[in-house]
Design a protein around this motif. Structure first.
Motif, mmCIF file in Angstrom:
data_model
loop_
_atom_site.group_PDB
_atom_site.id
_atom_site.type_symbol
_atom_site.label_atom_id
_atom_site.label_comp_id
_atom_site.label_asym_id
_atom_site.label_seq_id
_atom_site.Cartn_x
_atom_site.Cartn_y
_atom_site.Cartn_z
ATOM 1 N N PHE A 221 -4.220 1.991 11.620
ATOM 2 C CA PHE A 221 -5.609 2.092 11.180
ATOM 3 C C PHE A 221 -6.132 0.828 10.507
ATOM 4 O O PHE A 221 -7.336 0.649 10.389
ATOM 5 N N TYR B 240 -9.036 -1.306 11.857
ATOM 6 C CA TYR B 240 -10.415 -0.851 11.754
ATOM 7 C C TYR B 240 -11.016 -1.099 10.374
ATOM 8 O O TYR B 240 -12.193 -0.838 10.159
ATOM 9 N N VAL C 53 -7.239 -0.031 4.548
ATOM 10 C CA VAL C 53 -6.731 1.317 4.303
ATOM 11 C C VAL C 53 -6.382 1.394 2.820
ATOM 12 O O VAL C 53 -5.511 0.673 2.342
ATOM 13 N N CYS D 143 -2.675 6.030 2.367
ATOM 14 C CA CYS D 143 -2.165 6.596 3.612
ATOM 15 C C CYS D 143 -0.924 7.423 3.298
ATOM 16 O O CYS D 143 0.065 6.897 2.811
#
Length: 130
Positions: free
Chosen positions: A102, A105, A108, A111
């Motif tokens: 991820f 994108y 993060v 997580c």
């Protein structure tokens, strides 16, 4: 929204119950206003800052069913972030692998891979409605 101070409790053993956590925390910090227990973590609501400070001091690192629990203030999610649920993740997947996937994108912030997450199958005719 519950009144009081919310604490995060991590590394909670699978066999722990909400009643057990309530007894543990009330013995140290006084009345427990509420508990939300998930698979590996929980949120405990206490009356005030003094009760929360006692719980953190006395229960952080406490052995529960052979595991040392983590007790700390609950931190709100940073502004301008969102939380998403990703289902059907392989049992072999680590949080690091998921984070890497991820990260392309955007940043993060957090997580976690929660093992043993229960899910319910939805009949095909209902999927269109959801």
């Amino acid at each position: 929204m519950r009144p009081g101070i919310k604490l995060f409790v991590g590394n909670v053993p699978e066999e722990a119950t909400a009643e057990e956590l309530s007894e543990l925390f009330s013995g140290v910090a006084g009345p427990v206003l509420g508990i939300a227990l998930m698979k590996q973590f929980a949120f405990v609501h206490l009356r005030d800052e003094a009760a929360a400070a006692r719980a953190i001091t006395q229960l952080n690192g406490h052995q529960l069913h052979g595991r040392r629990i983590v007790v700390e203030p609950s931190r709100p999610r940073p502004t301008n972030t969102c939380k998403i649920f990703v289902g059907n993740v392989s049992a072999a997947c680590t949080s690091g692998e998921l984070r890497s996937l991820f990260q392309q994108y955007g940043t993060v912030v957090e997580c976690d891979v929660v093992k043993g997450w229960w899910q319910r199958e939805v009949p095909e005719e209902r999927q269109e409605q959801l």
